[in-house]
Write an enzyme that holds these catalytic residues in place. Structure first.
Site, PDB file in Angstrom:
ATOM      1  N   CYS A 222      24.756  28.527   1.631  1.00 17.97           N
ATOM      2  CA  CYS A 222      26.666  28.020   1.454  1.00 17.97           C
ATOM      3  C   CYS A 222      27.016  28.920   2.861  1.00 17.97           C
ATOM      4  O   CYS A 222      27.987  30.068   1.978  1.00 17.97           O
ATOM      5  CB  CYS A 222      27.019  28.603  -0.381  1.00 17.97           C
ATOM      6  SG  CYS A 222      26.571  27.950  -1.818  1.00 17.97           S
ATOM      7  N   GLU A 223      26.639  28.485   3.710  1.00 19.58           N
ATOM      8  CA  GLU A 223      27.512  28.590   5.053  1.00 19.58           C
ATOM      9  C   GLU A 223      27.202  27.240   5.485  1.00 19.58           C
ATOM     10  O   GLU A 223      26.468  26.951   5.751  1.00 19.58           O
ATOM     11  CB  GLU A 223      26.690  29.764   5.691  1.00 19.58           C
ATOM     12  CG  GLU A 223      26.228  31.415   4.880  1.00 19.58           C
ATOM     13  CD  GLU A 223      27.781  32.189   5.139  1.00 19.58           C
ATOM     14  OE1 GLU A 223      28.578  31.868   5.750  1.00 19.58           O
ATOM     15  OE2 GLU A 223      28.154  33.138   3.991  1.00 19.58           O
TER      16      GLU A 223
END
Ligand SMILES: *Cc1c(COP(=O)(O)O)cnc(C)c1O
Length: 427
Positions: A355-356
Site C-alpha cells: 500500500c504505497e
C-alpha cells in the site's frame, strides 16, 4: 559481459538457467522467489582472477549486495574474500567459513562491539579496517589496545571524484559521508602513527556504484598513488596494500559497461610501477559485478487491472522484495517465464500489493499483451541489492532464495518466511 540474460536463457519458449526450467522452480518453491545461477556468480570472480594473473589479488566480495550464507560459501570456495559493513555480515562470514585474513571491514559507523568482534575473528582477526574518520580511528585504537592487540588499518580516501550515477550511490565526492579528504587523512597519520593499538597497512577507495566508464576510476587510482607516496613519507613502513574498491557497473537495460579485462588492465597499468617498489597487495570489493546479473526475482501475476491508458499488472513481488525501482528509480527488465505466441506489446505498470504508490517494479513498460493472471514473470538483474534490501513491510514474509548449480540442480538456500517468524521477536 554482464547482461540481464547472460545466465538465463530460453529453451523452447521456457526461461531456464543451467538447464533448470524456471516454471518448475516456481511450482516447487512458490513465488516470489529469488533465483541465482551459480555459474553466473562465479564467472566474474574467475574473470577478475584471470585479468590480474600473477598479481594474486584479494577479491573481497561486497557482502551487502547479496548476503545469503550459501552464496558466500560458494564464493569463498572459489577463493574470494569478503568486504563487510557490519557485525552481522561478519557473523555470516563465520558461518560461510571465510578466514579473517580475507575480510576487510568498511563503513562509517563501526561500533566498539563490532570492532572487538572483528579483532577476535578467527583465526587471527581480519585483514584490515577501512577507517572513515578520526573519531573512528581513535575508537579502533582504544578497543585494540585494551585487548592487547594492534588493529590493521587502511584509510578510506575520498578523492573527490564524480561518477555519473544516481546520487544515492555516489560515494567519492567531498559532500558524501564516505572517506577522508587528503589533508585530514594525513593529519590523522601524523597524530596516530605511534599509537600502540594501531598498525597502518594501506589505503582504500570506493567512489560509487554502477560506474559505467573507466575514466573516473583512472583519476581516482592516480590520486591514490600520489597519496601512497605521502603516506610512505610519514609512516615507519611503506604501505603494503591498495584497495581499489568496487562499483563496476553492469547492464540492466542497454548500458555499455567496461569489460572486466579492461578494468583489470587499468589496474595493472595504474599500479604496475608502485608494485615494482614493494610487495603490493591489490584488494578489490566488487558487489553488483558478481551478484547483479546472477540473480532474478520470479513472480506471478495476481491480477490485470485496467487503468487509464495503460493496464496495471499486479504481481506478487513488491517493493519490500525489491526496492531498487522505488529507491533509485532503477530499471529491471521483465520477461515472461513462458513465451506465448503473438508479438503484440502493450504498456503496463508492473506493481506489487504493497500500500504505497511508490510500490512499483516498472512503470510504462512495454510487455506482451498476452500476460494475464497466473502467468509467471522474471524480474531480471535482481541478484544485487535485491533480497539483501528486502523487508517485511506490510507484514509480508520475505521471499525464498534458490540457487541453481552448474548441473541444473536447484537448492533451496533460504526458505520462505512464515507468519510466526514475522512476529517471533515481538514481546
Ligand atoms: C557497497 C560497497 C561496495 C560494492 O559496491 P558495488 O557497486 O556493488 O560493486 C564496495 N565497497 C564498499 C566500501 C561498499 O560500501
Amino acid at each position: 559481459m554482464s547482461k540481464p540474460l547472460d545466465y538465463f536463457t530460453y529453451q523452447a519458449q521456457n526461461l531456464t538457467t543451467s538447464g533448470a526450467d524456471l516454471s518448475q522452480i516456481a511450482e516447487e518453491y512458490g513465488t516470489p522467489a529469488y533465483v541465482y545461477s551459480e555459474a553466473g556468480l562465479l564467472e566474474p570472480v574467475r574473470g577478475l582472477t584471470q585479468g590480474l594473473t600473477g598479481w594474486d589479488p584479494l577479491i573481497c566480495y561486497a557482502v551487502k549486495s547479496s548476503s545469503n550464507v550459501t552464496l558466500l560459501r560458494r564464493l569463498a570456495e572459489a577463493g574470494a574474500g569478503m568486504d563487510i559493513v557490519s557485525g552481522g555480515e561478519l557473523y555470516r562470514c563465520g558461518k560461510a567459513g571465510v578466514p579473517g585474513r580475507k575480510i576487510v571491514f568498511s563503513g562509517v559507523g563501526k561500533t566498539r562491539t563490532e570492532i572487538a568482534e572483528a579483532l577476535q575473528f578467527g583465526p587471527n582477526g581480519i585483514y584490515s579496517f577501512h577507517v572513515e574518520s578520526g573519531p573512528e580511528l581513535e575508537a579502533i585504537g582504544e578497543v585494540a589496545h585494551a585487548m592487547g592487540k594492534r588493529a590493521p588499518i587502511a584509510f578510506r580516501y575520498n578523492p573527490n571524484i564524480a561518477i555519473k550515477s544516481h546520487p544515492y550511490i555516489s560515494t567519492g565526492l567531498r559532500k558524501d559521508k564516505f572517506g577522508l579528504p587528503e589533508k585530514e587523512l594525513l593529519a590523522l597519520v601524523e597524530k596516530f602513527r605511534d599509537h600502540p593499538g594501531l598498525y597502518f597497512k594501506g589505503v582504500s577507495i570506493h567512489i560509487g556504484s554502477q560506474i559505467l566508464t573507466l575514466a573516473p576510476l583512472r583519476d581516482a587510482f592516480a590520486r591514490t598513488i600520489d597519496l601512497v607516496a605521502k603516506l610512505d613519507a610519514r609512516l615507519p613502513e611503506p604501505v603494503t596494500y591498495v584497495d581499489v574498491g568496487g562499483g563496476l557497473g553492469i547492464t540492466y537495460k542497454n548500458e555499455k559497461h567496461p569489460k572486466i579485462s579492461e578494468y583489470c588492465a587499468l589496474i595493472k597499468k595504474s599500479f604496475g610501477k608502485l608494485r615494482k617498489s614493494r610487495n603490493l597487495q591489490i584488494v578489490m570489493e566488487p558487489g553488483r559485478l558478481i551478484s547483479g546479473n546472477a540473480g532474478l526475482l520470479l513472480s506471478r501475476v495476481l491480477y490485470r487491472k485496467p487503468g487509464h491508458g495503460k493496464d496495471f499488472l499486479i504481481v506478487d513481488a513488491a517493493m519490500n522484495d525489491l526496492i531498487r525501482p522505488s529507491l533509485y528509480e532503477s530499471h529491471h527488465e521483465i520477461v515472461p517465464v513462458r513465451k506465448k505466441p503473438g508479438t503484440k506489446q502493450t504498456t503496463f505498470d508492473v506493481v506489487g500489493p504493497v500500500c504505497e504508490s511508490g510500490d512499483f517494479i516498472a512503470q510504462n513498460r512495454k510487455l506482451p499483451d498476452s500476460l494475464q493472471a497466473g502467468d509467471l514473470v522474471a524480474i531480471l538483474s535482481a541478484g544485487a541489492y535485491g533480497f539483501s534490501m528486502a523487508s517485511n513491510y506490510n507484514s509480508r514474509p520475505r521471499a525464498c532464495e534458490v540457487l541453481i548449480a552448474d548441473t541444473g540442480r536447484p537448492q533451496l538456500i533460504r526458505r520462505r518466511e512464515t507468519y510466526d517468524e514475522l512476529i517471533a521477536p515481538e514481546l
